[in-house]
Scaffold this active site. Sequence first.
Site, mmCIF file in Angstrom:
data_model
loop_
_atom_site.group_PDB
_atom_site.id
_atom_site.type_symbol
_atom_site.label_atom_id
_atom_site.label_comp_id
_atom_site.label_asym_id
_atom_site.label_seq_id
_atom_site.Cartn_x
_atom_site.Cartn_y
_atom_site.Cartn_z
ATOM 1 C CE1 TYR A 121 -36.568 15.952 9.660
ATOM 2 C CE2 TYR A 121 -38.591 16.248 10.906
ATOM 3 C CZ TYR A 121 -37.653 16.723 10.012
ATOM 4 O OH TYR A 121 -37.803 17.980 9.456
ATOM 5 C CE LYS A 125 -35.226 18.985 11.541
ATOM 6 N NZ LYS A 125 -34.249 19.851 10.876
HETATM 7 N N1 LIG Z 1 -39.361 19.944 4.146
HETATM 8 C C1 LIG Z 1 -40.284 20.117 5.070
HETATM 9 O O1 LIG Z 1 -41.493 20.014 4.800
HETATM 10 C C2 LIG Z 1 -39.863 20.494 6.466
HETATM 11 C C3 LIG Z 1 -40.828 20.581 7.451
HETATM 12 C C4 LIG Z 1 -40.456 21.028 8.725
HETATM 13 C C5 LIG Z 1 -39.142 21.338 8.995
HETATM 14 N N2 LIG Z 1 -38.192 21.225 8.028
HETATM 15 C C6 LIG Z 1 -36.826 21.631 8.356
HETATM 16 O O2 LIG Z 1 -36.661 22.964 7.981
HETATM 17 C C7 LIG Z 1 -35.278 23.237 7.658
HETATM 18 C C8 LIG Z 1 -35.193 23.977 6.338
HETATM 19 O O3 LIG Z 1 -35.898 23.243 5.380
HETATM 20 P P1 LIG Z 1 -35.754 23.539 3.819
HETATM 21 O O4 LIG Z 1 -36.864 22.813 3.166
HETATM 22 O O5 LIG Z 1 -35.553 24.988 3.588
HETATM 23 O O6 LIG Z 1 -34.380 22.774 3.516
HETATM 24 P P2 LIG Z 1 -33.602 22.660 2.122
HETATM 25 O O7 LIG Z 1 -34.341 23.352 1.048
HETATM 26 O O8 LIG Z 1 -33.283 21.229 1.943
HETATM 27 O O9 LIG Z 1 -32.264 23.494 2.442
HETATM 28 C C9 LIG Z 1 -31.341 23.008 3.370
HETATM 29 C C10 LIG Z 1 -30.146 23.912 3.445
HETATM 30 O O10 LIG Z 1 -29.139 23.265 4.259
HETATM 31 C C11 LIG Z 1 -27.924 23.185 3.514
HETATM 32 N N3 LIG Z 1 -27.169 21.956 3.834
HETATM 33 C C12 LIG Z 1 -27.608 20.690 3.832
HETATM 34 N N4 LIG Z 1 -26.605 19.841 4.142
HETATM 35 C C13 LIG Z 1 -25.503 20.614 4.334
HETATM 36 C C14 LIG Z 1 -24.142 20.349 4.669
HETATM 37 N N5 LIG Z 1 -23.704 19.098 4.876
HETATM 38 N N6 LIG Z 1 -23.295 21.375 4.774
HETATM 39 C C15 LIG Z 1 -23.711 22.643 4.557
HETATM 40 N N7 LIG Z 1 -24.984 22.979 4.231
HETATM 41 C C16 LIG Z 1 -25.861 21.966 4.131
HETATM 42 C C17 LIG Z 1 -28.361 23.144 2.068
HETATM 43 O O11 LIG Z 1 -27.246 23.482 1.261
HETATM 44 P P3 LIG Z 1 -27.134 22.915 -0.269
HETATM 45 O O12 LIG Z 1 -28.106 23.760 -1.045
HETATM 46 O O13 LIG Z 1 -25.722 23.161 -0.609
HETATM 47 O O14 LIG Z 1 -27.533 21.481 -0.225
HETATM 48 C C18 LIG Z 1 -29.476 24.187 2.097
HETATM 49 O O15 LIG Z 1 -28.925 25.484 2.088
HETATM 50 C C19 LIG Z 1 -34.594 21.878 7.663
HETATM 51 O O16 LIG Z 1 -33.890 21.725 8.863
HETATM 52 C C20 LIG Z 1 -35.746 20.892 7.609
HETATM 53 O O17 LIG Z 1 -35.440 19.671 8.290
HETATM 54 C C21 LIG Z 1 -38.531 20.812 6.757
#
Ligand SMILES: NC(=O)c1ccc[n+]([C@@H]2O[C@H](COP(=O)([O-])OP(=O)(O)OC[C@H]3O[C@@H](n4cnc5c(N)ncnc54)[C@H](OP(=O)(O)O)[C@@H]3O)[C@@H](O)[C@H]2O)c1
Length: 208
Positions: A121, A125
């Site tokens: 992961y 990134k």
């Molecule tokens: N979760 C955590 O605690 C955490 C911590 C640190 C960093 N991050 C990173 O921060 C970023 C944002 O996180 P988040 O929690 O806001 O993510 P999220 O709520 O899961 O949202 C992800 C976004 O990416 C889109 N997406 C995913 N797969 C796609 C595809 N194949 N084609 C087009 N769009 C796609 C989703 O669209 P749909 O709504 O259509 O699925 C959604 O708009 C991510 O990169 C994540 O890895 C997360």
Amino acid sequence: MKLMILGATGAVGSEVLRQAVKQKGFETVVAPTRRPLESPGAARNPVISFEQPLPEADWWSVDAVICCLGTTLKQAGSKQAFYHVDHDLVLACAERAREAGASRFALNSALGANPDSRSFYLRTKGETETGLARMGFERLILVRPSLIDAERNETRPAEHLGLLAGRLLSPIIPKRYRPVSATAIAATLLRELSGGPGVVTLESEQIQ
Ligand SMILES: NC(=O)c1ccc[n+]([C@@H]2O[C@H](COP(=O)([O-])OP(=O)(O)OC[C@H]3O[C@@H](n4cnc5c(N)ncnc54)[C@H](OP(=O)(O)O)[C@@H]3O)[C@@H](O)[C@H]2O)c1
């Protein structure tokens, strides 16, 4: 400034959108998504397939991009599918916007992102960050949050447990490892678009 938001249906992206449409500094906001936004507000919302080749369109022509695209290993189903979204798709969109004139790019990355990491992961990134750095944006902002504190429709049991523990222990764990709100991440991504040239990396404790 013309702004593009990627991942605007997600936890951080929807917060970026909510804040961006309220700000006066943006001439236009475009948020391409694969399913329609519930409340696009003043933003343009092209609904597209993100599979390559990405569609040709005039809306790629923006000054700045905030990218909150991403999936989870569980959602994606395999390491390959995860890498396709969190690395390949991010770079493909960045390249398209760069070619169309974008000079600023802000990525919602992750705590510990490192192309040499032993964690798949974090390596993904890190490679995404490195790929973006090679594209020659005038200003590149890499924001690396710890666990994201946000309301979600889907269930992510491990993340939820981590959040509960993180909230409870917040006063005694180092600031870098405390959960950080989607609201604060969005504000940081938007604020950091302004500023001089270079690559700016913001660790989780700098998000506010
Ligand atoms: N979760 C955590 O605690 C955490 C911590 C640190 C960093 N991050 C990173 O921060 C970023 C944002 O996180 P988040 O929690 O806001 O993510 P999220 O709520 O899961 O949202 C992800 C976004 O990416 C889109 N997406 C995913 N797969 C796609 C595809 N194949 N084609 C087009 N769009 C796609 C989703 O669209 P749909 O709504 O259509 O699925 C959604 O708009 C991510 O990169 C994540 O890895 C997360």
